[in-house]
Design a protein around this motif. Structure first.
Motif, mmCIF file in Angstrom:
data_model
loop_
_atom_site.group_PDB
_atom_site.id
_atom_site.type_symbol
_atom_site.label_atom_id
_atom_site.label_comp_id
_atom_site.label_asym_id
_atom_site.label_seq_id
_atom_site.Cartn_x
_atom_site.Cartn_y
_atom_site.Cartn_z
ATOM 1 N N GLY A 88 -131.508 -43.655 -82.786
ATOM 2 C CA GLY A 88 -130.245 -43.918 -82.096
ATOM 3 C C GLY A 88 -129.555 -45.208 -82.487
ATOM 4 O O GLY A 88 -128.590 -45.620 -81.829
ATOM 5 N N VAL A 143 -129.038 -43.591 -89.323
ATOM 6 C CA VAL A 143 -129.374 -43.765 -87.903
ATOM 7 C C VAL A 143 -130.865 -43.486 -87.733
ATOM 8 O O VAL A 143 -131.350 -42.424 -88.124
ATOM 9 C CB VAL A 143 -128.567 -42.793 -87.019
ATOM 10 C CG1 VAL A 143 -128.934 -43.005 -85.559
ATOM 11 C CG2 VAL A 143 -127.081 -42.989 -87.223
ATOM 12 N N THR A 192 -125.161 -42.566 -91.608
ATOM 13 C CA THR A 192 -125.584 -41.173 -91.800
ATOM 14 C C THR A 192 -126.596 -40.839 -90.720
ATOM 15 O O THR A 192 -127.332 -41.713 -90.250
ATOM 16 C CB THR A 192 -126.239 -40.950 -93.183
ATOM 17 O OG1 THR A 192 -127.390 -41.807 -93.299
ATOM 18 C CG2 THR A 192 -125.271 -41.234 -94.310
ATOM 19 N N GLY A 193 -126.613 -39.573 -90.314
ATOM 20 C CA GLY A 193 -127.551 -39.158 -89.275
ATOM 21 C C GLY A 193 -128.029 -37.741 -89.496
ATOM 22 O O GLY A 193 -127.449 -37.003 -90.305
HETATM 23 C C1 LIG Z 1 -137.764 -42.363 -88.048
HETATM 24 C C2 LIG Z 1 -136.464 -41.621 -88.081
HETATM 25 C C3 LIG Z 1 -135.629 -41.660 -86.990
HETATM 26 C C4 LIG Z 1 -134.410 -40.974 -87.004
HETATM 27 N N1 LIG Z 1 -133.606 -41.038 -85.901
HETATM 28 C C5 LIG Z 1 -132.422 -40.413 -85.916
HETATM 29 C C6 LIG Z 1 -131.565 -40.481 -84.774
HETATM 30 O O1 LIG Z 1 -131.861 -41.077 -83.766
HETATM 31 N N2 LIG Z 1 -130.367 -39.829 -84.843
HETATM 32 C C7 LIG Z 1 -129.968 -39.126 -85.965
HETATM 33 O O2 LIG Z 1 -128.850 -38.579 -85.971
HETATM 34 N N3 LIG Z 1 -130.760 -39.050 -87.064
HETATM 35 C C8 LIG Z 1 -131.982 -39.661 -87.057
HETATM 36 N N4 LIG Z 1 -132.785 -39.604 -88.159
HETATM 37 C C9 LIG Z 1 -132.302 -38.895 -89.365
HETATM 38 C C10 LIG Z 1 -131.737 -39.879 -90.373
HETATM 39 O O3 LIG Z 1 -130.636 -40.599 -89.850
HETATM 40 C C11 LIG Z 1 -131.276 -39.111 -91.618
HETATM 41 O O4 LIG Z 1 -132.401 -38.527 -92.197
HETATM 42 C C12 LIG Z 1 -130.640 -40.038 -92.595
HETATM 43 O O5 LIG Z 1 -129.396 -40.500 -92.113
HETATM 44 C C13 LIG Z 1 -130.393 -39.327 -93.922
HETATM 45 O O6 LIG Z 1 -130.055 -40.310 -94.854
HETATM 46 P P1 LIG Z 1 -130.982 -40.541 -96.133
HETATM 47 O O7 LIG Z 1 -130.932 -39.237 -96.877
HETATM 48 O O8 LIG Z 1 -130.351 -41.683 -96.847
HETATM 49 O O9 LIG Z 1 -132.349 -40.850 -95.594
HETATM 50 C C14 LIG Z 1 -134.022 -40.248 -88.147
HETATM 51 C C15 LIG Z 1 -134.871 -40.209 -89.255
HETATM 52 C C16 LIG Z 1 -136.071 -40.883 -89.225
HETATM 53 C C17 LIG Z 1 -136.976 -40.823 -90.442
#
Ligand SMILES: Cc1cc2nc3c(=O)[nH]c(=O)nc-3n(C[C@H](O)[C@H](O)[C@H](O)COP(=O)(O)O)c2cc1C
Length: 125
Positions: free
Chosen positions: A27, A24, A55-56
């Motif tokens: 959002g 995510v 994932t978030g």
């Molecule tokens: C630019 C950016 C925006 C993000 N926006 C959100 C968000 O809106 N909601 C959320 O739950 N996580 C948000 N995240 C966190 C990411 O979803 C999270 O780091 C990712 O799912 C982890 O997966 P990965 O280890 O494969 O990167 C954001 C991360 C980044 C870098």
């Protein structure tokens, strides 16, 4: 289309089923993720069984699966399993999948298997 991109498309189109997931960002699913599916003719995914995941950074955006991914794959007329897989860091223990997420994966996988397996032949009464 460059070789790597073409291979990605062919893998998607040839698959018996898809496990589709995006982190995510702001959002929603990733722009690049949407761009990939924008390039696919909707008819080419019709009927394909799909598990949706995301994932978030927290649980706040868990409904991205229901509100954004499910309508997108509904547009493609895919067969989406009822159970979506949303995960945050809390669902992993030292890189290993934790018990709650593991259980949901099992449920989603069995729902997917029912869509892939051919229906049993009807028995005469
Ligand atoms: C630019 C950016 C925006 C993000 N926006 C959100 C968000 O809106 N909601 C959320 O739950 N996580 C948000 N995240 C966190 C990411 O979803 C999270 O780091 C990712 O799912 C982890 O997966 P990965 O280890 O494969 O990167 C954001 C991360 C980044 C870098």
């Amino acid at each position: 289309m460059a070789g790597t991109a073409r291979q990605a498309f062919e893998a998607i189109l040839d698959a018996d089923a898809l496990v589709v997931a995006s982190p995510v960002y702001k959002g929603s699913y990733l722009g690049l993720f949407k761009h990939l599916f924008d390039l696919i003719d909707p008819k080419q995914l019709a009927g394909k069984p799909v598990i949706l995941g995301a994932t978030g950074g927290s649980e706040r955006h868990a409904l991205v699966i229901e509100h954004q991914l499910r309508p997108l794959f509904g547009f493609f007329n895919t067969q989406i399993v009822p159970t979506g897989l949303y995960a945050t860091e809390k669902d992993f223990d030292d890189g290993a999948v934790g018990p709650a997420l593991s259980e949901r994966i099992g449920v989603a996988a069995s729902q997917l298997a029912r869509l892939i397996e051919p229906a049993p032949a009807l028995q005469p009464a």
